[in-house]
Design a protein around this motif. Structure first.
Motif, mmCIF file in Angstrom:
data_model
loop_
_atom_site.group_PDB
_atom_site.id
_atom_site.type_symbol
_atom_site.label_atom_id
_atom_site.label_comp_id
_atom_site.label_asym_id
_atom_site.label_seq_id
_atom_site.Cartn_x
_atom_site.Cartn_y
_atom_site.Cartn_z
ATOM 1 N N GLY A 153 30.141 61.181 25.055
ATOM 2 C CA GLY A 153 29.568 60.241 26.004
ATOM 3 C C GLY A 153 30.141 60.489 27.386
ATOM 4 N N ASP A 154 30.739 59.434 27.985
ATOM 5 C CA ASP A 154 31.324 59.594 29.321
ATOM 6 C C ASP A 154 32.845 59.676 29.281
ATOM 7 N N GLN B 165 44.766 56.083 36.998
ATOM 8 C CA GLN B 165 44.417 56.595 38.329
ATOM 9 C C GLN B 165 43.141 57.426 38.231
ATOM 10 N N THR B 166 42.385 57.452 39.315
ATOM 11 C CA THR B 166 41.214 58.313 39.415
ATOM 12 C C THR B 166 41.601 59.524 40.244
ATOM 13 N N LEU B 167 41.403 60.698 39.670
ATOM 14 C CA LEU B 167 41.764 61.955 40.318
ATOM 15 C C LEU B 167 40.549 62.868 40.396
ATOM 16 N N THR C 169 36.560 65.370 37.379
ATOM 17 C CA THR C 169 36.879 64.191 38.178
ATOM 18 C C THR C 169 36.706 62.945 37.307
ATOM 19 N N GLY C 170 37.671 62.030 37.396
ATOM 20 C CA GLY C 170 37.537 60.789 36.647
ATOM 21 C C GLY C 170 38.827 60.004 36.583
ATOM 22 N N GLU C 171 38.735 58.861 35.898
ATOM 23 C CA GLU C 171 39.883 57.978 35.728
ATOM 24 C C GLU C 171 40.593 58.308 34.428
ATOM 25 N N ILE C 172 41.902 58.453 34.492
ATOM 26 C CA ILE C 172 42.686 58.712 33.289
ATOM 27 C C ILE C 172 42.883 57.375 32.578
ATOM 28 N N ILE C 173 42.240 57.246 31.420
ATOM 29 C CA ILE C 173 42.208 55.958 30.726
ATOM 30 C C ILE C 173 43.136 55.893 29.522
ATOM 31 N N ALA D 206 33.637 60.842 35.944
ATOM 32 C CA ALA D 206 32.970 60.287 37.126
ATOM 33 C C ALA D 206 31.722 61.087 37.511
ATOM 34 N N ASP D 207 31.728 62.386 37.250
ATOM 35 C CA ASP D 207 30.621 63.255 37.668
ATOM 36 C C ASP D 207 30.280 64.214 36.532
ATOM 37 N N ALA D 208 29.296 63.832 35.737
ATOM 38 C CA ALA D 208 28.927 64.621 34.551
ATOM 39 C C ALA D 208 28.440 66.026 34.910
ATOM 40 N N SER D 209 27.979 66.231 36.137
ATOM 41 C CA SER D 209 27.494 67.566 36.515
ATOM 42 C C SER D 209 28.623 68.600 36.508
ATOM 43 N N GLU D 210 29.882 68.143 36.626
ATOM 44 C CA GLU D 210 31.015 69.074 36.602
ATOM 45 C C GLU D 210 31.199 69.730 35.245
#
Length: 126
Positions: free
Chosen positions: A20-21, A48-50, A73-77, A106-110
């Motif tokens: 998923g995401d 944090q979001t990096l 890119t995304g938030e480390i959860i 954060a950006d699935a295209s990556e």
């Protein structure tokens, strides 16, 4: 050396499992073998979001310390807290219990920029 076909990879030797995401991230068998006996995993970026390619932590082996780079890119959860008491799990089970973090993408295209198992195999010359 097995390179699981269901995972994606980076040129920096991280593996990525996407559901998923959410992406689960660890280091590859090749990386842990090159580092040697891992004695410490440090991730101070939880919640944090990096950006992609930013350093999210470090892995320390007996003779070296290596930065860990965020593959997307995304938030480390989540951080695999069991590595605090058993960092050697990264050596013994890098694609399973040795996972390091989970990211909310954060950006699935990556994802398209990640390497396939075949491309990663060529990168390491296996």
């Amino acid at each position: 050396m097995s390179i699981p076909a269901n995972l994606k990879y980076t040129k920096d030797h991280e593996w990525v499992s996407i559901e998923g995401d959410v992406a689960t991230v660890g280091i590859t068998h090749f990386a842990q073998k090159e580092l040697g006996d891992i004695v410490y995993v440090e991730v101070e970026t939880l919640d944090q979001t990096l950006d992609k390619d930013e350093v999210f932590g470090t892995v320390e082996a007996v003779k070296t310390v290596s930065d860990l780079f965020l593959p997307l890119t995304g938030e480390i959860i989540a951080f695999n807290e069991s590595l605090e008491s058993a960092p050697e799990t990264v050596n013994s089970d890098p694609y399973g219990d040795g996972w390091m973090i989970k990211i909310k993408i954060a950006d699935a295209s990556e994802i398209e920029g990640l390497l396939s198992a075949e491309a990663y195999t060529q990168l390491i010359g296996a």
